[in-house]
Write a protein that holds these residues in place. Sequence first.
Motif, PDB file in Angstrom:
ATOM      1  N   LEU A  16       0.824  -1.207   0.000  1.00 41.91           N
ATOM      2  CA  LEU A  16       0.000   0.000   0.000  1.00 41.91           C
ATOM      3  C   LEU A  16       0.860   1.258   0.000  1.00 41.91           C
ATOM      4  O   LEU A  16       0.576   2.215  -0.726  1.00 41.91           O
ATOM      5  CB  LEU A  16      -0.931  -0.002   1.208  1.00 41.91           C
ATOM      6  N   THR A  18       3.963   1.636  -1.067  1.00 38.36           N
ATOM      7  CA  THR A  18       4.675   1.785  -2.339  1.00 38.36           C
ATOM      8  C   THR A  18       3.766   2.369  -3.407  1.00 38.36           C
ATOM      9  O   THR A  18       4.140   3.321  -4.118  1.00 38.36           O
ATOM     10  CB  THR A  18       5.220   0.425  -2.803  1.00 38.36           C
ATOM     11  N   ARG A  19       2.566   1.830  -3.514  1.00 37.69           N
ATOM     12  CA  ARG A  19       1.635   2.319  -4.533  1.00 37.69           C
ATOM     13  C   ARG A  19       1.140   3.723  -4.179  1.00 37.69           C
ATOM     14  O   ARG A  19       0.918   4.549  -5.066  1.00 37.69           O
ATOM     15  CB  ARG A  19       0.475   1.353  -4.696  1.00 37.69           C
ATOM     16  N   ALA A  20       0.923   3.973  -2.892  1.00 34.14           N
ATOM     17  CA  ALA A  20       0.450   5.299  -2.480  1.00 34.14           C
ATOM     18  C   ALA A  20       1.464   6.377  -2.839  1.00 34.14           C
ATOM     19  O   ALA A  20       1.102   7.448  -3.355  1.00 34.14           O
ATOM     20  CB  ALA A  20       0.166   5.304  -0.984  1.00 34.14           C
ATOM     21  N   GLY A  23       1.525   7.069  -6.427  1.00 34.96           N
ATOM     22  CA  GLY A  23       0.331   7.805  -6.844  1.00 34.96           C
ATOM     23  C   GLY A  23       0.309   9.245  -6.384  1.00 34.96           C
ATOM     24  O   GLY A  23      -0.706   9.935  -6.555  1.00 34.96           O
ATOM     25  N   ASN A  25       0.696  10.416  -3.186  1.00 38.47           N
ATOM     26  CA  ASN A  25       0.198  10.623  -1.834  1.00 38.47           C
ATOM     27  C   ASN A  25       1.358  10.737  -0.844  1.00 38.47           C
ATOM     28  O   ASN A  25       2.445  10.234  -1.090  1.00 38.47           O
ATOM     29  CB  ASN A  25      -0.692   9.439  -1.415  1.00 38.47           C
ATOM     30  N   ASN A 138      -2.395  -3.322 -11.852  1.00 34.78           N
ATOM     31  CA  ASN A 138      -3.089  -2.082 -12.201  1.00 34.78           C
ATOM     32  C   ASN A 138      -4.484  -2.453 -12.681  1.00 34.78           C
ATOM     33  O   ASN A 138      -4.716  -3.548 -13.188  1.00 34.78           O
ATOM     34  CB  ASN A 138      -2.343  -1.323 -13.302  1.00 34.78           C
ATOM     35  N   ILE A 159      -7.956   5.218  -3.844  1.00 36.21           N
ATOM     36  CA  ILE A 159      -7.851   3.988  -4.630  1.00 36.21           C
ATOM     37  C   ILE A 159      -7.551   4.301  -6.090  1.00 36.21           C
ATOM     38  O   ILE A 159      -6.707   3.656  -6.727  1.00 36.21           O
ATOM     39  CB  ILE A 159      -9.142   3.161  -4.487  1.00 36.21           C
ATOM     40  N   SER A 161      -5.989   6.836  -7.203  1.00 36.07           N
ATOM     41  CA  SER A 161      -4.604   7.306  -7.316  1.00 36.07           C
ATOM     42  C   SER A 161      -3.617   6.143  -7.394  1.00 36.07           C
ATOM     43  O   SER A 161      -2.486   6.316  -7.843  1.00 36.07           O
ATOM     44  CB  SER A 161      -4.244   8.212  -6.128  1.00 36.07           C
ATOM     45  N   LEU A 162      -4.064   4.957  -6.984  1.00 37.21           N
ATOM     46  CA  LEU A 162      -3.225   3.759  -7.061  1.00 37.21           C
ATOM     47  C   LEU A 162      -3.348   3.057  -8.414  1.00 37.21           C
ATOM     48  O   LEU A 162      -2.729   2.015  -8.630  1.00 37.21           O
ATOM     49  CB  LEU A 162      -3.625   2.761  -5.957  1.00 37.21           C
TER      50      LEU A 162
END
Length: 206
Positions: A16, A18-20, A23, A25, A138, A159, A161-162
């Motif tokens: 979470l 890493t993806r945030a 994106g 955040n 993705n 979500i 943004s991910l």
Amino acid sequence: MNSISIIGSGNMARALATRALAGGNTVEIIGRDQAKAKELAATLDGATVGTIGVAPAGDIVILAVLWDGAVPVVKEYGDALRGKVIVDITNPVAPDLQGLVTPEGSSGAQEIAKAAPADAHVVKAFNTLFSHVLAAGNGLDVFIAGDDAQAKAQVSAFIESLGMRALDTGKLPLARALENAGLLEIGLVANSFNHTNFSLGANTLS
């Protein structure tokens, strides 16, 4: 851009976070084991480290802990979670993997909501995604449930943004259905797929 605090330092927390960050955040990592939290943050470009029990910096607080620890953590934070959006990603599965351990007619998310301050808003999300699928995928579907429309809109924006799609299933009691979906996935791993390289989603037919 969203401001995210992740309580936990395991695989889901890493995925979470890493993806945030990718994106756009901001991410704060909080762990009961401060050394592990610092170690995780050090591997992430731009993450900060918070302190357990101190008010999280993020507007969205993600409980990336095992079910057994979720309610105790929320109770420990107490009023420090006032006004926060709390995202519950847990699956309260029984040790024999044959059912849920929550009270009949309730869900893990609802039990967390009972423990949280009255002005905090609990949203169920991410519990049907395995950590490595979340990290790599993705266009995945993320099912959410919650009572507050604004909180769900905020989580949905996060979500998106991910690079994923948020699908609103309804009010917080629907979290029990989502937790049963998590149980379903465990059954599929054990009896059909023998691996965790899959995710649940929804397709519309023309």
